[in-house]
Design a protein around this motif. Structure first.
Motif, PDB file in Angstrom:
ATOM      1  N   ALA A  79      -6.795   1.168   0.909  1.00 41.22           N
ATOM      2  CA  ALA A  79      -5.608   0.451   1.353  1.00 41.22           C
ATOM      3  C   ALA A  79      -5.368   0.676   2.839  1.00 41.22           C
ATOM      4  O   ALA A  79      -4.940  -0.217   3.553  1.00 41.22           O
ATOM      5  CB  ALA A  79      -4.394   0.911   0.556  1.00 41.22           C
TER       6      ALA A  79
ATOM      7  N   GLY B 124      -9.318   5.467  -2.824  1.00 39.66           N
ATOM      8  CA  GLY B 124      -7.889   5.605  -2.565  1.00 39.66           C
ATOM      9  C   GLY B 124      -7.549   5.337  -1.103  1.00 39.66           C
ATOM     10  O   GLY B 124      -6.422   4.989  -0.770  1.00 39.66           O
TER      11      GLY B 124
ATOM     12  N   ALA C  64       0.823  -1.215   0.000  1.00 42.96           N
ATOM     13  CA  ALA C  64       0.000   0.000   0.000  1.00 42.96           C
ATOM     14  C   ALA C  64       0.853   1.260   0.000  1.00 42.96           C
ATOM     15  O   ALA C  64       0.371   2.346  -0.286  1.00 42.96           O
ATOM     16  CB  ALA C  64      -0.931  -0.003   1.210  1.00 42.96           C
TER      17      ALA C  64
ATOM     18  N   ARG D 115      -7.403  10.413  -6.621  1.00 41.15           N
ATOM     19  CA  ARG D 115      -7.366   9.160  -5.868  1.00 41.15           C
ATOM     20  C   ARG D 115      -5.951   8.900  -5.338  1.00 41.15           C
ATOM     21  O   ARG D 115      -5.771   8.446  -4.209  1.00 41.15           O
ATOM     22  CB  ARG D 115      -7.838   7.996  -6.744  1.00 41.15           C
TER      23      ARG D 115
ATOM     24  N   GLN E  15      -4.503   8.181  -1.571  1.00 42.22           N
ATOM     25  CA  GLN E  15      -3.691   6.997  -1.257  1.00 42.22           C
ATOM     26  C   GLN E  15      -2.511   7.397  -0.383  1.00 42.22           C
ATOM     27  O   GLN E  15      -2.046   6.613   0.429  1.00 42.22           O
ATOM     28  CB  GLN E  15      -3.183   6.337  -2.539  1.00 42.22           C
TER      29      GLN E  15
END
Lengths: 287, 225
Positions: free
Chosen positions: B99, B96, B70, B147, B151
């Motif tokens: 993870a 996003g 991730a 996104r 993340q």
């Protein structure tokens, strides 16, 4: 009017069939929506034929018990799902042709096994019979619905991710295969639990047709799922009434009603319908 | 930002029966901004996928400095994202977070605000509720950048992020990329546009089989023969 719409449900077997079909109407169509979105509509065909040999073997082993036939159907459905998954990983041939091969064999095998036994009416197994919906069958339908909805809620996010963007899920270290397997197991459960009332060939109809119709009613996933449940519930009520008044088996009656609702949506629904297309030509979009 | 160097040691990657990358050694330093260039078929995409852990390693090693999968965000050139899926921009951006939140923890309203803020930052204010099916190619790439923001990965791998978008979008996205660079993230970007590589990317890695070169600023070891 009362005689036409309400009186039939005064009968015990009609009430059981209605309760069971409404329970399945809540659980099966959301799975159908995901099958459609994952471009796996053919998989539902594979399932409906795939469970048949298992149901036949269950009946051969333990007589006409819903549990034995259901268990056989579930095991056969899971086996077919595994085979289909294995074929889908590519063995040089086109996947859809392989799936067609699997379900043709399963259907022929199922019909052969059922015909070899006395006391089972092939028509009832394939197309359903509301008269056969006893308490056991009702518990099975309601039980499966009660399992399916919370499990679907639990796997909701990974299932959407795996359907929407499998590469992204893999890049995050997610295991798409696990959610896919859980999802297919739910599909098998729903197909099998509906077979007493709707028949193996038709119980997929309550899963797929409302899901196909739903895209004419909403462009959001949650909206499509709500629409699919509504279409399925409506088709269950209307289909059972048609079946009662006309002697058409319940499965085909419900599927035909769902088909009529699909046609209605395709003609006059708010999205991707004939009406929407006509509206768009009459009043061109200005940007 | 955590300092994460990506070290390649005599890395060999195979595509079918062919070695696309052979004996590649070197590193992407923490916080570096590298343009990955080379001819078609030189193994640029394969290298990115291997660093992300999505392509099997045929020989050698990739040391990710202990980063979890991730921690490395990959933006593929052609995403497998199904653009006919009935989902809103805000929800795609919010994924996003998946993870970090895992499959089950709830996405709350503050997460959705984060998604809306990211959409605003990529130049799509108010796009939250819009379905992704209605977006142009450039707008869609902006959504994918939003996104990436959520993340929040220390290492970013981008495969030709500017090739399918208009010049305005490319300029905006490049500015976002520079913002990530200033924040100390390690970024590797496949580029076809050499002028852009020269103008904006301090480091380069040119994949060209035996004549592979690490550009200025990176540790350039003797190429393993």
């Amino acid at each position: 009017m009362h005689d036409l719409l309400v009186a039939p449900f005064a009968l015990g077997f009609m009430r059981r069939a209605l309760a069971g079909c409404l329970a399945l109407s809540c659980a099966a169509p959301p799975l159908g929506v995901f099958l459609v979105l994952r471009r796996m509509s053919l998989m539902s065909d594979v399932m409906q034929h795939g469970v048949l040999p298992g149901i036949a073997l269950g009946a051969a082993a333990a007589g006409l018990s819903v549990w034995a036939m259901g268990l056989g159907g579930i095991l056969a459905g899971l086996a077919v799902a595994l085979i289909a998954g294995w074929l889908a990983r590519g063995h040089g041939a086109r996947e859809d042709s392989q799936l067609a091969g699997v379900y043709l064999i399963a259907l022929a095998l199922g019909v052969a096994l059922i015909s070899a036994q006395r006391g089972i009416d092939l028509t009832h197994v394939l197309f359903g019979s509301v008269l056969a919906v006893d308490d056991m069958a009702l518990f099975a339908m309601a039980g499966v619905a009660s399992i399916t909805l919370p499990v679907l809620a639990l796997i909701w996010r990974p299932l959407i991710l795996d359907s929407l963007d499998p590469g992204f899920l893999a890049a995050m270290g997610g295991k798409g295969g696990v959610w896919h397997a859980v999802f297919l197991a739910l599909v098998v459960l729903c197909v099998v639990s509906g077979f007493v009332a709707l028949g193996t060939l038709m119980s997929v109809g309550l899963m797929m047709l409302p899901a196909i119709a739903a895209r004419h009613w909403s462009i959001a996933l949650a909206g499509q799922i709500r629409a699919s449940v509504a279409v399925a519930a409506l088709a269950s009520v209307a289909g059972l009434l048609v079946s009662y008044h006309t002697d058409i088996p319940a499965g085909p009656a419900i599927v035909l009603t769902a088909g009529a609702l699909w046609l209605l949506g395709a003609l006059g629904g708010p999205h991707a319908s004939l009406w929407a297309a006509m509206r768009a030509t009459a009043r061109p979009k200005t940007r | 930002m955590t300092h994460a160097a990506i070290r390649l040691d005599r890395l060999t990657l195979r595509h079918g029966a062919r070695d696309v990358v052979r004996g590649l050694s070197g590193q992407f330093a923490p916080g570096s901004l590298t343009a990955l260039i080379g001819d078609n078929g030189a193994g640029k995409t394969t290298l990115l996928r291997a660093i992300a852990g999505l392509h099997p390693i045929a020989g050698g090693t990739i040391d990710r400095g202990g980063l979890a999968p991730a921690g490395i965000a990959l933006l593929p050139q052609v995403s497998d994202l199904d653009r006919s899926f009935p989902i809103a921009c805000r929800d795609v951006v919010a994924l996003g977070l998946a993870a970090r939140l895992g499959p089950f923890r709830g996405i709350g309203s503050h997460h959705l605000h984060q998604a809306d803020a990211a959409l605003q930052a990529v130049g799509l204010p108010g796009f939250g509720p819009r379905p992704i099916g209605a977006l142009s190619a450039g707008q869609f790439q902006r959504v994918l950048f939003a996104r990436l923001m959520l993340q929040d990965a220390p290492v970013l791998l981008l495969d030709e992020p500017f090739s399918a978008v208009d010049t305005d979008t490319a300029a905006d996205l490049l500015a976002i990329l520079h913002g990530w660079h200033r924040a100390g993230r390690t970024i590797v970007t496949v580029l076809h546009d050499l002028d852009m590589a020269r103008a904006h990317f301090p480091d380069t890695l040119r994949l060209a089989g035996a004549r592979t070169q690490w550009g200025p600023g990176t540790w350039a070891p003797a190429e393993a023969a």
